[in-house]
Design a protein around this motif. Structure first.
Motif, PDB file in Angstrom:
ATOM      1  N   HIS A  58       0.943  -0.950   0.043  1.00 25.78           N
ATOM      2  CA  HIS A  58       0.173   0.007  -0.057  1.00 25.78           C
ATOM      3  C   HIS A  58       1.073   1.587   0.244  1.00 25.78           C
ATOM      4  CE1 HIS A  58      -3.194   2.453   0.729  1.00 25.78           C
ATOM      5  NE2 HIS A  58      -2.299   2.936   1.689  1.00 25.78           N
ATOM      6  N   SER A  59       2.176   1.098   1.239  1.00 23.52           N
ATOM      7  CA  SER A  59       2.632   2.285   1.121  1.00 23.52           C
ATOM      8  C   SER A  59       3.399   2.923  -0.531  1.00 23.52           C
ATOM      9  CB  SER A  59       3.145   2.199   1.646  1.00 23.52           C
ATOM     10  OG  SER A  59       4.298   1.248   2.229  1.00 23.52           O
ATOM     11  N   ALA A  60       3.611   1.957  -0.927  1.00 27.87           N
ATOM     12  CA  ALA A  60       4.645   2.307  -2.391  1.00 27.87           C
ATOM     13  C   ALA A  60       3.735   2.670  -3.130  1.00 27.87           C
ATOM     14  CB  ALA A  60       5.458   0.490  -2.648  1.00 27.87           C
ATOM     15  N   VAL A  61       2.542   1.921  -3.403  1.00 22.83           N
ATOM     16  CA  VAL A  61       2.073   2.559  -4.335  1.00 22.83           C
ATOM     17  C   VAL A  61       1.076   3.513  -4.326  1.00 22.83           C
ATOM     18  CG1 VAL A  61      -0.500   2.261  -5.911  1.00 22.83           C
ATOM     19  CG2 VAL A  61       0.679  -0.052  -4.720  1.00 22.83           C
ATOM     20  N   GLN A  62       0.985   4.361  -2.586  1.00 20.46           N
ATOM     21  CA  GLN A  62       0.033   5.656  -2.260  1.00 20.46           C
ATOM     22  C   GLN A  62       1.688   6.928  -2.798  1.00 20.46           C
ATOM     23  OE1 GLN A  62      -2.846   6.483  -2.092  1.00 20.46           O
ATOM     24  NE2 GLN A  62      -2.699   4.490  -2.805  1.00 20.46           N
ATOM     25  N   PHE A  77      12.510   3.753   0.370  1.00 16.94           N
ATOM     26  CA  PHE A  77      11.349   5.100  -0.285  1.00 16.94           C
ATOM     27  C   PHE A  77      10.862   4.949   1.228  1.00 16.94           C
ATOM     28  CE2 PHE A  77      12.639   2.852  -3.828  1.00 16.94           C
ATOM     29  CZ  PHE A  77      13.020   4.349  -4.818  1.00 16.94           C
ATOM     30  N   SER A  78      11.295   4.834   2.239  1.00 18.50           N
ATOM     31  CA  SER A  78      10.088   4.552   3.394  1.00 18.50           C
ATOM     32  C   SER A  78      10.085   6.140   4.327  1.00 18.50           C
ATOM     33  CB  SER A  78      10.453   3.499   4.274  1.00 18.50           C
ATOM     34  OG  SER A  78       9.310   4.152   5.889  1.00 18.50           O
ATOM     35  N   SER A  79       8.812   6.181   4.326  1.00 18.89           N
ATOM     36  CA  SER A  79       8.358   7.440   5.470  1.00 18.89           C
ATOM     37  C   SER A  79       9.053   7.375   6.720  1.00 18.89           C
ATOM     38  CB  SER A  79       7.392   8.258   5.315  1.00 18.89           C
ATOM     39  OG  SER A  79       6.182   6.754   4.988  1.00 18.89           O
ATOM     40  N   ALA A  80       8.946   6.159   7.563  1.00 24.73           N
ATOM     41  CA  ALA A  80       8.769   5.957   8.386  1.00 24.73           C
ATOM     42  C   ALA A  80      10.652   4.812   8.684  1.00 24.73           C
ATOM     43  CB  ALA A  80       8.056   4.541   9.056  1.00 24.73           C
ATOM     44  N   TYR A  81      10.970   4.135   9.280  1.00 19.52           N
ATOM     45  CA  TYR A  81      12.100   3.832   9.763  1.00 19.52           C
ATOM     46  C   TYR A  81      11.970   2.656   9.098  1.00 19.52           C
ATOM     47  CZ  TYR A  81      15.700   1.023  12.496  1.00 19.52           C
ATOM     48  OH  TYR A  81      16.530   0.493  12.317  1.00 19.52           O
ATOM     49  N   GLN A  82      12.920   2.276   8.473  1.00 16.91           N
ATOM     50  CA  GLN A  82      12.949   1.442   7.648  1.00 16.91           C
ATOM     51  C   GLN A  82      14.475   0.106   7.909  1.00 16.91           C
ATOM     52  OE1 GLN A  82      12.914   2.394   3.552  1.00 16.91           O
ATOM     53  NE2 GLN A  82      12.327   0.762   2.388  1.00 16.91           N
ATOM     54  N   ASP A  83      14.999   0.369   8.689  1.00 15.66           N
ATOM     55  CA  ASP A  83      16.601  -0.688   9.459  1.00 15.66           C
ATOM     56  C   ASP A  83      18.250  -0.263   7.982  1.00 15.66           C
ATOM     57  OD1 ASP A  83      18.327  -1.904  10.380  1.00 15.66           O
ATOM     58  OD2 ASP A  83      17.427  -3.179  10.563  1.00 15.66           O
ATOM     59  N   VAL A  84      17.854   1.029   7.426  1.00 15.54           N
ATOM     60  CA  VAL A  84      18.916   1.027   6.585  1.00 15.54           C
ATOM     61  C   VAL A  84      20.411   0.171   6.828  1.00 15.54           C
ATOM     62  CG1 VAL A  84      20.823   3.133   5.506  1.00 15.54           C
ATOM     63  CG2 VAL A  84      17.874   3.487   5.198  1.00 15.54           C
ATOM     64  N   ALA A  85      20.845   0.497   8.496  1.00 21.35           N
ATOM     65  CA  ALA A  85      21.686  -0.683   8.572  1.00 21.35           C
ATOM     66  C   ALA A  85      22.027  -1.895   8.294  1.00 21.35           C
ATOM     67  CB  ALA A  85      22.237  -0.332  10.286  1.00 21.35           C
ATOM     68  N   SER A 136       9.805  -0.022   0.205  1.00 20.17           N
ATOM     69  CA  SER A 136       8.927   1.048   0.802  1.00 20.17           C
ATOM     70  C   SER A 136       8.882   0.936   2.319  1.00 20.17           C
ATOM     71  CB  SER A 136       8.012   1.485   0.109  1.00 20.17           C
ATOM     72  OG  SER A 136       8.337   2.288  -1.252  1.00 20.17           O
ATOM     73  N   SER A 137       8.833   0.418   2.835  1.00 20.90           N
ATOM     74  CA  SER A 137       8.958   0.163   4.618  1.00 20.90           C
ATOM     75  C   SER A 137       9.409  -1.327   4.950  1.00 20.90           C
ATOM     76  CB  SER A 137       7.502  -0.889   4.567  1.00 20.90           C
ATOM     77  OG  SER A 137       6.932  -1.458   3.552  1.00 20.90           O
ATOM     78  N   LEU A 138      10.002  -1.373   6.180  1.00 18.51           N
ATOM     79  CA  LEU A 138      10.317  -2.524   6.557  1.00 18.51           C
ATOM     80  C   LEU A 138      10.272  -3.972   6.183  1.00 18.51           C
ATOM     81  CD1 LEU A 138      12.436  -2.074   8.841  1.00 18.51           C
ATOM     82  CD2 LEU A 138      10.691  -2.301  10.361  1.00 18.51           C
ATOM     83  N   PRO A 139      11.127  -5.025   6.119  1.00 19.35           N
ATOM     84  CA  PRO A 139      10.961  -6.163   6.023  1.00 19.35           C
ATOM     85  C   PRO A 139      10.123  -6.568   6.951  1.00 19.35           C
ATOM     86  CG  PRO A 139      13.336  -5.799   5.260  1.00 19.35           C
ATOM     87  CD  PRO A 139      12.385  -4.243   6.112  1.00 19.35           C
ATOM     88  N   SER A 140       9.051  -7.176   6.141  1.00 22.84           N
ATOM     89  CA  SER A 140       8.251  -7.609   8.301  1.00 22.84           C
ATOM     90  C   SER A 140       7.415  -9.298   8.176  1.00 22.84           C
ATOM     91  CB  SER A 140       6.972  -6.843   8.111  1.00 22.84           C
ATOM     92  OG  SER A 140       6.194  -7.217   7.121  1.00 22.84           O
ATOM     93  N   VAL A 141       7.823  -9.916   6.563  1.00 21.83           N
ATOM     94  CA  VAL A 141       6.901 -11.099   6.507  1.00 21.83           C
ATOM     95  C   VAL A 141       8.261 -12.073   5.940  1.00 21.83           C
ATOM     96  CG1 VAL A 141       5.570 -12.658   4.979  1.00 21.83           C
ATOM     97  CG2 VAL A 141       5.090 -10.245   6.296  1.00 21.83           C
ATOM     98  N   GLY A 142       8.311 -13.078   6.270  1.00 18.24           N
ATOM     99  CA  GLY A 142       9.039 -13.877   5.817  1.00 18.24           C
ATOM    100  C   GLY A 142      10.647 -14.570   6.226  1.00 18.24           C
ATOM    101  N   ILE A 190      -1.028  -4.154   3.987  1.00 24.05           N
ATOM    102  CA  ILE A 190       0.398  -3.470   4.464  1.00 24.05           C
ATOM    103  C   ILE A 190       1.637  -4.901   4.728  1.00 24.05           C
ATOM    104  CG2 ILE A 190       1.353  -2.105   6.435  1.00 24.05           C
ATOM    105  CD1 ILE A 190      -1.008  -0.628   6.294  1.00 24.05           C
ATOM    106  N   GLY A 191       2.477  -4.516   4.707  1.00 23.57           N
ATOM    107  CA  GLY A 191       3.521  -5.961   4.751  1.00 23.57           C
ATOM    108  C   GLY A 191       4.759  -6.151   3.597  1.00 23.57           C
ATOM    109  N   SER A 192       5.808  -6.199   4.112  1.00 20.06           N
ATOM    110  CA  SER A 192       6.887  -6.101   2.848  1.00 20.06           C
ATOM    111  C   SER A 192       7.672  -7.755   3.435  1.00 20.06           C
ATOM    112  CB  SER A 192       7.766  -5.191   3.484  1.00 20.06           C
ATOM    113  OG  SER A 192       9.324  -6.174   2.278  1.00 20.06           O
ATOM    114  N   ALA A 193       7.733  -8.507   1.848  1.00 17.86           N
ATOM    115  CA  ALA A 193       7.927  -9.839   2.388  1.00 17.86           C
ATOM    116  C   ALA A 193       9.346  -9.467   1.728  1.00 17.86           C
ATOM    117  CB  ALA A 193       7.053 -10.546   1.242  1.00 17.86           C
ATOM    118  N   LEU A 194      10.324  -8.428   2.263  1.00 16.00           N
ATOM    119  CA  LEU A 194      11.678  -8.515   0.964  1.00 16.00           C
ATOM    120  C   LEU A 194      12.831  -9.429   1.096  1.00 16.00           C
ATOM    121  CD1 LEU A 194      13.707  -6.615  -0.619  1.00 16.00           C
ATOM    122  CD2 LEU A 194      14.713  -5.690   1.474  1.00 16.00           C
TER     123      LEU A 194
END
Length: 937
Positions: free
Chosen positions: A346-350, A528-536, A474-480, A447-451
């Protein structure tokens, strides 16, 4: 009685051979040489017949090697008998342990004819014709056996450098009274002063340009104790694949696949070797081993005739590239492969990321390297599921295949997922897919990311071949696998625990990166995240696979500036020629060892750097240890990079630099390269933050600077170990303290409790991957006054747009009625003083007055007035003048505008005091206290 040289028949010349203390007689027409005095024009015919030609002499009609002055490769050896009693020998006697005789007739003494005229031999012949080529070898060799070794005289040349080269002149500056002048950063590094005749050809390109390879010292200490005494770290800073503009010399390409390498240390032949045995052998400049010149080295394969050895670029250029023969290939050259992983949550498309990314790929399909039509491409979309797209050759309608089980990733189809780029375009299917992806997911509310699973799927798709994964998330990896948690905690920012946020939270990202490296797969991350994405954590993948991280915090394509920046940078990444299956090794002269490595790669063995793909303009730093006393007059360092071009050709790029050796501490200081030092210290500081506290990293950098200044004061100034009212440093290192101050104030390691961990981690990724040219501006930005710039600034000169003179980075230079530009290669600030006259605001922004001007991210209008056009030209040049894909945002900053934006812009003025960070004057004062032993920073 007249000497034999004065009794010559016509057509003969004589040269005194210092080694054997006798004349060498040369028949000028043929180049034939002999020890016996000739008796007439037919003297050559009167020689005793030989059963076989001497070793190394082959009749020209049988040989592919050009014969250097026919007959001169005969070797004669003897005692102190008269020359007339000597007979040529078909096989020269070899004493035990003796290497072949250096063939250097006439080296130590001018020719007889020139002695008669009172002249000395000219320093250079124009190499290229028969006898002249051999003369060139002869007149530019180190002494032959039997002559004094130059190393034996080393101690007598202590003040000149070990090889007798011109010595460095050390000029001392007082930092307390010498404010930083930014123009000095654009000066070349200290001159590399090699001994006379160090190169086999008199080429200005014999040493690699410093933009490819530079050292922290341009004169190497002869012992590790001398290096330790100087306190200056010894390292190479390398950007072997920098972009080359049309106005710059191109890298020469050797296409005949004749590659001469030392059979012991594997060094590639280069301008610093010696030719011996009449040009039939060459002595390695690293290990001194004598090697045969390859049979085809002197053969022009294009014209199928003898070639000119001296026209071979590897003998005159420090940077060359070879087309590699098959023995340099583990497998045939593979096609370039691009696998795009596109976040469609959702966040990536929006945010407009999906639409911008697919449109950019579509618009750049023609720019993706594919000259041989072998390039392959795949697109996988993901949210909490994976979406594959199948397209048969010539098919116009793609088929979407969904994999919802992200815990056990598999490919839903064995074929038609990885597409040949040309075939996928032939039926319009690829363009059709890219056009429709955004519409397919525009109503996606997931909402969620299986990066992590998406990365695994991309890897499975390309593992047989290798290539590049380009992940857009566009978001913090959250699945898998690889799922991460939000660990951002404002309470630990600025504390000892903050460095934990800069380390990878999940082991998956390093273990998967190593797996990728082994399979020749690299990863680029676009975040691309507007929130914390753990770039490290996510930047681990590019770090170990020689990729790159790109970060667009709070990306919103509705802002034209955001869409333009991402589209430009993404498009440049797609169009960039990439090198595949890369391995890099640095070889050095005996006594030197590569000890540690900094940059985006994986160290496969002790000194072999594995890089699945390499984009242009990445920088690396390699530290060097001196393991034993160096007795040679100069050392050679050679970086060799074996790679496959994205057009399917296996190549080797070789970058060679020679440095003089010195036993003199003042020469070590005078040769220090402050830019290379700053690059190395930036890399070491970032590395230290990952294993220690941020504060430890800052202290280590500061203390290293103090050590250098203390040693300089005690060794190079009259003050010695006592207190001094000055703070002395060499003129060539005058900018080092302000560069270190800029590094200490950079968001990557700055002392602050306000810097988000993602911003800090991204800055650290830049500090460890940018080439020197870009890194220096990132820690010491450029600052220009535009409202009163010279009349030629902003106009086009012979070298493009003329820039205004740079100013020191202090707000003392800001004027309330002025317009200023500050930029660090990542961001451009246009600072507008509160008393700017309406005409200036109208000319630049097309607005009636300062009051209606809005601060923030913007695009400058191009107006029909000269000042607007000049300012726009300067902004455009700023975006283009450095190597790399970055397209900096432009922010208008009003003097009395929003405080966060004002403070951000002012933080670039690193010579000012900011928060708890000192001004340059305070910093230099604390350095002086510390150098004098009274505490400090």
């Amino acid at each position: 009685m007249a000497s034999p040289a004065q009794q010559l028949p016509p057509g003969w010349a004589a040269e005194w051979e210092q080694t054997h203390q006798r004349y060498l007689f040369i028949e000028t027409a043929t180049g034939h040489t002999q020890w016996e005095p000739p008796t007439g024009p037919s003297a050559q015919m009167q020689q005793p017949p030989m059963e076989s030609p001497p070793e190394g002499t082959v009749p020209t009609h049988h040989s592919k090697r050009r014969q250097y002055a026919a007959g001169q490769t005969q070797a004669y050896y003897g005692t102190t008998e008269e020359p007339s009693m000597l007979q040529p020998m078909s096989q020269p006697p070899q004493q035990a342990g003796m290497e072949p005789q250096l063939f250097t007739p006439g080296l130590a003494a001018p020719s007889f004819a020139m002695q008669q005229q009172g002249q000395t031999q000219p320093p250079y012949y124009e190499p290229g014709q028969g006898q002249q080529q051999l003369d060139y070898i002869n007149s530019h060799q180190q002494p032959a056996y039997g002559q004094p070794n130059p190393n034996a005289l080393a101690d007598q040349f202590g003040q000149m450098g070990l090889g007798g080269q011109r010595s460095f002149s050390l000029q001392t500056a007082n930092l307390l009274t010498s404010p930083p002048d930014p123009r000095e950063l654009s000066l070349p590094p200290p001159e590399i002063r090699l001994p006379p005749n160090a190169t086999v050809t008199p080429s200005q390109f014999a040493n690699a340009d410093s933009s490819y390879q530079r050292s922290t010292l341009n004169a190497y200490p002869n012992t590790s104790s001398l290096l330790s005494k100087s306190k200056i770290p010894l390292a190479l800073v390398i950007s072997p694949y920098r972009t080359v503009s049309e106005s710059e010399p191109q890298v020469p390409l050797v296409t005949d696949t004749v590659i001469a390498r030392c059979r012991r240390c594997r060094t590639y032949i280069n301008p610093f070797v010696q030719f011996i045995d009449g040009g039939n052998r060459w002595r390695c400049c690293m290990c001194n081993l004598s090697n045969e010149v390859p049979q085809m080295f002197d053969w022009d394969q294009t014209r199928n005739q003898p070639g000119d050895r001296w026209s071979r670029p590897e003998l005159s250029h420090g940077v060359v590239e070879y087309v590699a023969p098959t023995e340099y290939m583990v497998r045939p050259p593979q096609p370039a492969v691009y696998v795009f992983l596109i976040d469609v949550s959702h966040s990536a498309v929006q945010s407009g990321m999906v639409a911008t990314a697919t449109r950019t790929i579509l618009e750049n399909l023609d720019r993706i390297p594919d000259e041989d039509e072998r390039t392959k491409i795949a697109i996988i979309c993901f949210d909490v599921s994976l979406y594959f797209f199948s397209l048969s050759p010539g098919q116009s309608e793609p088929t979407m295949l969904v994999v919802s089980d992200v815990d056990d990733v598999f490919l839903p189809k064995p074929t038609d997922l990885l597409l040949n780029l040309a075939e996928a375009r032939s039926g319009g299917g690829l363009e059709n897919l890219l056009t429709r992806i955004n519409d397919m997911f525009k109503e996606n509310s997931i909402i969620g990311s299986a990066l992590g699973p998406a990365l695994q799927a991309g890897f499975k798709l390309m593992v047989p071949i290798g290539g590049k994964i380009i992940a857009l998330s566009s978001s913090l990896p959250s699945v898998g696998v690889g799922a991460l948690k939000n660990r951002e905690d404002p309470k630990i920012l600025g504390t000892a625990k903050e460095s934990g946020l800069l380390q990878a939270a999940s082991p998956f990202y390093k273990t998967f990166a190593i797996e990728c490296s082994r399979a020749q797969v690299s990863v680029d991350m676009f975040l691309f995240s507007s929130a914390y994405q753990d770039v490290a954590s996510l930047s681990c993948l590019p770090h170990y696979t020689s990729g790159q991280t790109y970060y667009y915090p709070a990306f919103n394509a509705a802002r034209a500036e955001d869409a333009l920046k991402f589209a430009h940078e993404f498009g440049e990444v797609l169009a960039m020629p990439i090198m595949l299956e890369v391995i890099m090794r640095v070889r050095a002269s005996r006594g030197l060892r590569m000890s540690s490595f900094h940059g985006n790669f994986f160290v496969r063995s002790t000194d072999l750097l594995a890089m699945p793909t390499v984009a242009t303009n990445q920088g690396y730093a390699i530290e060097i240890q001196i393991e034993e006393t160096i007795t040679a007059p100069f050392v050679v360092l050679q970086t060799a990079i074996l790679h496959t071009t994205c057009y399917g050709e296996r190549r080797i790029r070789v970058v060679t630099t020679a440095y003089p050796v010195t036993s003199n501490l003042s020469e070590v200081f005078a040769s220090a390269d402050q830019v290379a030092l700053a690059v190395l210290l930036a890399n070491k500081a970032v590395e230290r933050t990952l294993s220690h506290k941020l504060e430890d990293a800052r202290d280590a950098v500061f203390n290293k600077l103090v050590e250098i200044l203390q040693t300089y004061k005690s060794s190079m100034t009259a003050a010695g170990a006592g207190a001094s009212a000055q703070l002395a440093v060499g003129e060539n290192m005058k900018m080092l303290p302000v560069l270190i101050l800029g590094l200490l104030k950079n968001v990557g390691i700055r002392q602050s409790a306000q810097i988000p961990p993602d911003i800090r981690a991204y800055s650290q990724a830049l500090l460890t991957s940018l080439p020197a040219q870009s890194l220096i501006s990132y820690i010491y930005p450029s600052f220009y006054s535009l409202h009163n710039m010279p009349a030629e600034a902003g106009t086009v000169g012979p070298d493009g747009v003329i820039m205004p003179p740079p100013l020191p980075l202090t707000s003392e230079r800001l004027e309330r009625h002025g317009l200023f530009l500050i930029e660090d290669g990542q961001t451009i600030f246009l600072w507008v003083g509160r008393d700017a006259v309406p005409q200036l605001v109208m000319d630049v922004f097309n607005l009636p007055s300062y009051d209606v001007l809005r601060g923030g991210k913007t695009t400058l209008p191009v107006l029909e007035n000269p000042f607007s056009q000049r300012v726009n030209a300067i902004v455009q040049k700023t975006r283009e003048m450095r190597r790399g894909v970055y397209y900096p945002h432009l922010y208008v900053v009003k003097e009395d505008g929003e405080p966060p934006l004002r403070l951000w812009a002012l933080s670039a003025l690193v010579q000012d005091r900011a928060d708890v960070l000192p001004s340059y004057q305070q910093f230099v004062s604390s350095l002086k206290e510390k150098v004098n032993g009274n505490g400090g920073y």
